[in-house]
Write a protein that holds these residues in place. Sequence first.
Motif, PDB file in Angstrom:
ATOM      1  N   THR A 195       7.561   6.109   8.705  1.00  0.00           N
ATOM      2  CA  THR A 195       8.654   5.933   9.661  1.00  0.00           C
ATOM      3  C   THR A 195       9.274   7.298   9.964  1.00  0.00           C
ATOM      4  O   THR A 195       8.980   8.302   9.296  1.00  0.00           O
ATOM      5  CB  THR A 195       9.735   4.999   9.089  1.00  0.00           C
ATOM      6  OG1 THR A 195      10.321   5.633   7.927  1.00  0.00           O
ATOM      7  CG2 THR A 195       9.149   3.656   8.685  1.00  0.00           C
ATOM      8  N   ALA A 196      10.162   7.333  10.950  1.00  0.00           N
ATOM      9  CA  ALA A 196      10.871   8.573  11.276  1.00  0.00           C
ATOM     10  C   ALA A 196      11.684   9.050  10.072  1.00  0.00           C
ATOM     11  O   ALA A 196      11.785  10.245   9.799  1.00  0.00           O
ATOM     12  CB  ALA A 196      11.784   8.362  12.483  1.00  0.00           C
ATOM     13  N   SER A 197      12.252   8.098   9.329  1.00  0.00           N
ATOM     14  CA  SER A 197      13.031   8.449   8.131  1.00  0.00           C
ATOM     15  C   SER A 197      12.141   9.088   7.069  1.00  0.00           C
ATOM     16  O   SER A 197      12.537  10.042   6.393  1.00  0.00           O
ATOM     17  CB  SER A 197      13.694   7.190   7.572  1.00  0.00           C
ATOM     18  OG  SER A 197      14.385   7.485   6.374  1.00  0.00           O
ATOM     19  N   ASP A 198      10.898   8.573   6.933  1.00  0.00           N
ATOM     20  CA  ASP A 198       9.956   9.151   5.974  1.00  0.00           C
ATOM     21  C   ASP A 198       9.640  10.604   6.333  1.00  0.00           C
ATOM     22  O   ASP A 198       9.612  11.490   5.465  1.00  0.00           O
ATOM     23  CB  ASP A 198       8.646   8.350   5.959  1.00  0.00           C
ATOM     24  CG  ASP A 198       8.820   6.968   5.360  1.00  0.00           C
ATOM     25  OD1 ASP A 198       9.677   6.818   4.475  1.00  0.00           O
ATOM     26  OD2 ASP A 198       8.109   6.056   5.794  1.00  0.00           O
ATOM     27  N   LEU A 199       9.391  10.869   7.617  1.00  0.00           N
ATOM     28  CA  LEU A 199       9.042  12.219   8.058  1.00  0.00           C
ATOM     29  C   LEU A 199      10.217  13.182   7.843  1.00  0.00           C
ATOM     30  O   LEU A 199      10.023  14.342   7.468  1.00  0.00           O
ATOM     31  CB  LEU A 199       8.632  12.198   9.526  1.00  0.00           C
ATOM     32  CG  LEU A 199       7.363  11.399   9.848  1.00  0.00           C
ATOM     33  CD1 LEU A 199       7.078  11.412  11.338  1.00  0.00           C
ATOM     34  CD2 LEU A 199       6.165  11.934   9.075  1.00  0.00           C
ATOM     35  N   THR A 200      11.437  12.676   8.055  1.00  0.00           N
ATOM     36  CA  THR A 200      12.628  13.506   7.784  1.00  0.00           C
ATOM     37  C   THR A 200      12.712  13.852   6.308  1.00  0.00           C
ATOM     38  O   THR A 200      12.988  15.003   5.938  1.00  0.00           O
ATOM     39  CB  THR A 200      13.909  12.762   8.220  1.00  0.00           C
ATOM     40  OG1 THR A 200      13.848  12.508   9.625  1.00  0.00           O
ATOM     41  CG2 THR A 200      15.154  13.601   7.918  1.00  0.00           C
ATOM     42  N   ASP A 201      12.462  12.864   5.456  1.00  0.00           N
ATOM     43  CA  ASP A 201      12.476  13.104   4.000  1.00  0.00           C
ATOM     44  C   ASP A 201      11.416  14.128   3.595  1.00  0.00           C
ATOM     45  O   ASP A 201      11.665  15.011   2.768  1.00  0.00           O
ATOM     46  CB  ASP A 201      12.227  11.794   3.235  1.00  0.00           C
ATOM     47  CG  ASP A 201      13.415  10.844   3.298  1.00  0.00           C
ATOM     48  OD1 ASP A 201      14.521  11.318   3.646  1.00  0.00           O
ATOM     49  OD2 ASP A 201      13.229   9.644   3.012  1.00  0.00           O
ATOM     50  N   ILE A 202      10.210  14.003   4.184  1.00  0.00           N
ATOM     51  CA  ILE A 202       9.128  14.935   3.860  1.00  0.00           C
ATOM     52  C   ILE A 202       9.527  16.354   4.249  1.00  0.00           C
ATOM     53  O   ILE A 202       9.346  17.306   3.478  1.00  0.00           O
ATOM     54  CB  ILE A 202       7.827  14.532   4.582  1.00  0.00           C
ATOM     55  CG1 ILE A 202       7.289  13.217   4.012  1.00  0.00           C
ATOM     56  CG2 ILE A 202       6.769  15.626   4.426  1.00  0.00           C
ATOM     57  CD1 ILE A 202       6.114  12.650   4.794  1.00  0.00           C
ATOM     58  N   GLY A 236       0.810  -1.215   0.000  1.00  0.00           N
ATOM     59  CA  GLY A 236       0.000   0.000   0.000  1.00  0.00           C
ATOM     60  C   GLY A 236       0.843   1.265   0.000  1.00  0.00           C
ATOM     61  O   GLY A 236       1.932   1.305   0.563  1.00  0.00           O
ATOM     62  N   LYS A 237       0.314   2.310  -0.664  1.00  0.00           N
ATOM     63  CA  LYS A 237       1.037   3.581  -0.758  1.00  0.00           C
ATOM     64  C   LYS A 237       0.919   4.373   0.536  1.00  0.00           C
ATOM     65  O   LYS A 237      -0.042   4.215   1.288  1.00  0.00           O
ATOM     66  CB  LYS A 237       0.466   4.434  -1.903  1.00  0.00           C
ATOM     67  CG  LYS A 237       0.802   3.943  -3.280  1.00  0.00           C
ATOM     68  CD  LYS A 237       0.240   4.911  -4.323  1.00  0.00           C
ATOM     69  CE  LYS A 237       0.575   4.443  -5.733  1.00  0.00           C
ATOM     70  NZ  LYS A 237       0.060   5.383  -6.763  1.00  0.00           N
ATOM     71  N   LYS A 238       1.899   5.246   0.751  1.00  0.00           N
ATOM     72  CA  LYS A 238       1.782   6.214   1.843  1.00  0.00           C
ATOM     73  C   LYS A 238       1.972   7.606   1.238  1.00  0.00           C
ATOM     74  O   LYS A 238       2.877   7.853   0.452  1.00  0.00           O
ATOM     75  CB  LYS A 238       2.794   5.946   2.960  1.00  0.00           C
ATOM     76  CG  LYS A 238       4.208   5.673   2.541  1.00  0.00           C
ATOM     77  CD  LYS A 238       5.026   5.205   3.742  1.00  0.00           C
ATOM     78  CE  LYS A 238       6.401   4.738   3.336  1.00  0.00           C
ATOM     79  NZ  LYS A 238       7.162   4.175   4.458  1.00  0.00           N
ATOM     80  N   LYS A 239       1.097   8.499   1.610  1.00  0.00           N
ATOM     81  CA  LYS A 239       1.124   9.850   1.073  1.00  0.00           C
ATOM     82  C   LYS A 239       0.600  10.820   2.128  1.00  0.00           C
ATOM     83  O   LYS A 239      -0.045  10.414   3.102  1.00  0.00           O
ATOM     84  CB  LYS A 239       0.293   9.945  -0.207  1.00  0.00           C
ATOM     85  CG  LYS A 239      -1.138   9.468  -0.063  1.00  0.00           C
ATOM     86  CD  LYS A 239      -1.834   9.405  -1.401  1.00  0.00           C
ATOM     87  CE  LYS A 239      -3.267   8.869  -1.235  1.00  0.00           C
ATOM     88  NZ  LYS A 239      -3.980   8.816  -2.529  1.00  0.00           N
TER      89      LYS A 239
END
Length: 202
Positions: free
Chosen positions: A136-143, A73-76
């Motif tokens: 994840t925490a890494s995703d939020l940093t990327d955003i 599933g996608k995350k957006k």
Amino acid sequence: MEYLFIGLAVGAILAYFIFARFGGGKKEKVNTQSVILMEKIRSVCKFITVEGDFSEIFYYENVKDKWINLLLGKKKALVLIEAKAHIGFDLTKVKMNADTKNRTIILTNFPQPELLTIETDFKYYDKTEGWANPFTASDLTDINQEAKKHIVDKIPETGLFNEASKQALETIQLMEKLVETINWKLDYSALYASEEKPKLKQ
């Protein structure tokens, strides 16, 4: 004859002290003035800042892990970015030289306008995660990094750099008035000499 030599010696000593008092002292005073002037100018040469406020909607979708997105599933997310950017010149980079003979302070090496700081605040709306693909925490940093870059990329379109150039000219004119208070001159003609340097126009 002996009195003549004594008279000449006394006259030479007197002439030396008179020169030191009235001639050399004047040069020392001018040198002191130039040092004081440049210190005062440096105190003015802090960051010239133009402030710009931004409010942008940023859409994020994870497209890096294509196969994981298909399987899990996608995350957006929809992100509201509130940002405050400070544009200006670091005038501490300006070089100053004192021409004591002509009582002139010469400015050279004027820098380009730049982004000095940017403050950002992020609010997440409509954050959607895959059924087995959470943020994840890494995703939020990327955003956060991508959203911040989104704002930085928009800054050149806002005219803030041109506004910073106008503010720079106003500050230089303030320096000029400061210098003129003790009958010195400010030479900033070098700021117009190169096409690579910002053109300071009212």
